[in-house]
Design a protein around this motif. Sequence first.
Motif, mmCIF file in Angstrom:
data_model
loop_
_atom_site.group_PDB
_atom_site.id
_atom_site.type_symbol
_atom_site.label_atom_id
_atom_site.label_comp_id
_atom_site.label_asym_id
_atom_site.label_seq_id
_atom_site.Cartn_x
_atom_site.Cartn_y
_atom_site.Cartn_z
ATOM 1 N N HIS A 34 -12.742 6.057 17.522
ATOM 2 C CA HIS A 34 -13.139 6.030 16.116
ATOM 3 C C HIS A 34 -14.419 5.223 15.908
ATOM 4 C CE1 HIS A 34 -12.478 5.898 11.693
ATOM 5 N NE2 HIS A 34 -13.052 4.703 11.821
ATOM 6 N N ASN A 35 -14.469 4.008 16.454
ATOM 7 C CA ASN A 35 -15.613 3.133 16.213
ATOM 8 C C ASN A 35 -16.920 3.750 16.711
ATOM 9 O OD1 ASN A 35 -13.832 1.398 15.112
ATOM 10 N ND2 ASN A 35 -14.037 -0.221 16.655
ATOM 11 N N GLU A 36 -16.893 4.365 17.898
ATOM 12 C CA GLU A 36 -18.128 4.955 18.436
ATOM 13 C C GLU A 36 -18.575 6.148 17.600
ATOM 14 O OE1 GLU A 36 -20.001 6.733 22.595
ATOM 15 O OE2 GLU A 36 -18.113 5.611 22.620
ATOM 16 N N ALA A 37 -17.609 6.917 17.086
ATOM 17 C CA ALA A 37 -17.957 8.043 16.224
ATOM 18 C C ALA A 37 -18.647 7.558 14.961
ATOM 19 C CB ALA A 37 -16.707 8.850 15.882
ATOM 20 N N VAL A 38 -18.123 6.477 14.383
ATOM 21 C CA VAL A 38 -18.726 5.916 13.177
ATOM 22 C C VAL A 38 -20.129 5.383 13.489
ATOM 23 C CG1 VAL A 38 -18.555 4.072 11.455
ATOM 24 C CG2 VAL A 38 -16.532 5.394 12.077
ATOM 25 N N GLU A 39 -20.273 4.728 14.624
ATOM 26 C CA GLU A 39 -21.578 4.196 14.997
ATOM 27 C C GLU A 39 -22.610 5.316 15.164
ATOM 28 O OE1 GLU A 39 -20.796 1.919 18.456
ATOM 29 O OE2 GLU A 39 -19.895 0.241 17.354
ATOM 30 N N ARG A 40 -22.179 6.446 15.731
ATOM 31 C CA ARG A 40 -23.088 7.592 15.877
ATOM 32 C C ARG A 40 -23.536 8.105 14.503
ATOM 33 N NH1 ARG A 40 -23.090 10.844 20.716
ATOM 34 N NH2 ARG A 40 -21.997 9.794 22.424
ATOM 35 N N ILE A 41 -22.587 8.179 13.577
ATOM 36 C CA ILE A 41 -22.931 8.666 12.236
ATOM 37 C C ILE A 41 -23.854 7.680 11.538
ATOM 38 C CG2 ILE A 41 -22.005 9.209 9.956
ATOM 39 C CD1 ILE A 41 -19.437 10.154 11.398
ATOM 40 N N ASN A 42 -23.561 6.387 11.635
ATOM 41 C CA ASN A 42 -24.415 5.380 11.010
ATOM 42 C C ASN A 42 -25.836 5.437 11.577
ATOM 43 O OD1 ASN A 42 -22.397 4.413 9.358
ATOM 44 N ND2 ASN A 42 -21.781 2.749 10.741
ATOM 45 N N ALA A 43 -25.921 5.592 12.918
ATOM 46 C CA ALA A 43 -27.239 5.666 13.551
ATOM 47 C C ALA A 43 -27.992 6.915 13.086
ATOM 48 C CB ALA A 43 -27.077 5.681 15.068
ATOM 49 N N TYR A 44 -27.254 8.015 12.934
ATOM 50 C CA TYR A 44 -27.864 9.268 12.474
ATOM 51 C C TYR A 44 -28.507 9.082 11.105
ATOM 52 C CZ TYR A 44 -28.142 14.176 11.022
ATOM 53 O OH TYR A 44 -28.572 15.408 10.581
ATOM 54 N N VAL A 45 -27.767 8.452 10.190
ATOM 55 C CA VAL A 45 -28.258 8.267 8.822
ATOM 56 C C VAL A 45 -29.384 7.244 8.781
ATOM 57 C CG1 VAL A 45 -27.634 7.580 6.483
ATOM 58 C CG2 VAL A 45 -26.052 8.963 7.832
#
Length: 254
Positions: free
Chosen positions: A31-42
């Motif tokens: 979960h945490n890595e998925a969120v980090e990927r999305i945050n980095a994308y934005v």
Amino acid sequence: MATTPLNAEAKKAGTDKGLIDAVKEAAGVKHNEAVERINAYVLNGYEPPITAEKVMGNGSKESSLDHQEEADDDPFALDNLTVDGTSMEDLGIERPILVVPVTKPNPQDFFRVHPNPKYHLVARVLELKAEREVYLVTKAVWPLLPGETKLVKLVTYQTRHGGVALWPLKLAEDGARENPRNISARKAAELGETKWVRMQANMHSGSYDVVTSSHIGDPTWTDTPFQDLVRIAFGDGKLIDSTKHPVVKQLLGE
């Protein structure tokens, strides 16, 4: 383990739990890595709508820049060679007309005559046959040069290769006998307003023979105003607007 929250930018972009789960499934991460990927994308400035595919492919601008740098290092990198279909018009590129010849069409070229009368002009010209030069004479000057000028109809024509030129079609002078060659040239020009024409001299008849083609596509006419075409054609001293013009002095023996 604490759950990493979405940052404010990601929330503003409308990211939801469904996207987090999709990224987790696509990447095989927690979960945490998925969120980090999305945050980095934005945070890297990508625009919504956000999808798992976009996040997986563009999660970091750094990776795309690294890829571009690698492509730049190799002159044969396909990214540097692929054509994207952008036309010259899309780039704002124009091809200004720099030269407008004043001559009849080449006997080996198909041509079309501009059908708009605004691209025609009845005028007087003076020909220096030795130099093969044609000069345009203003209406104030030509009466001062008796016997030196010819009455013509300047028509705009275009070859199949896109070249634009002016054709000085000779017109009949008052009381003068018509020349068969001039008559056939005017007929060829009239035919050229609707068809592609190729014109060749017939030495036996003293006129021109023509052939037409219906297999060549319609021409794309220039949007350059006719006055500008005339200015280009007769610029650089080829407009005789005074008796002090060098050509006039030459003819008067001065």
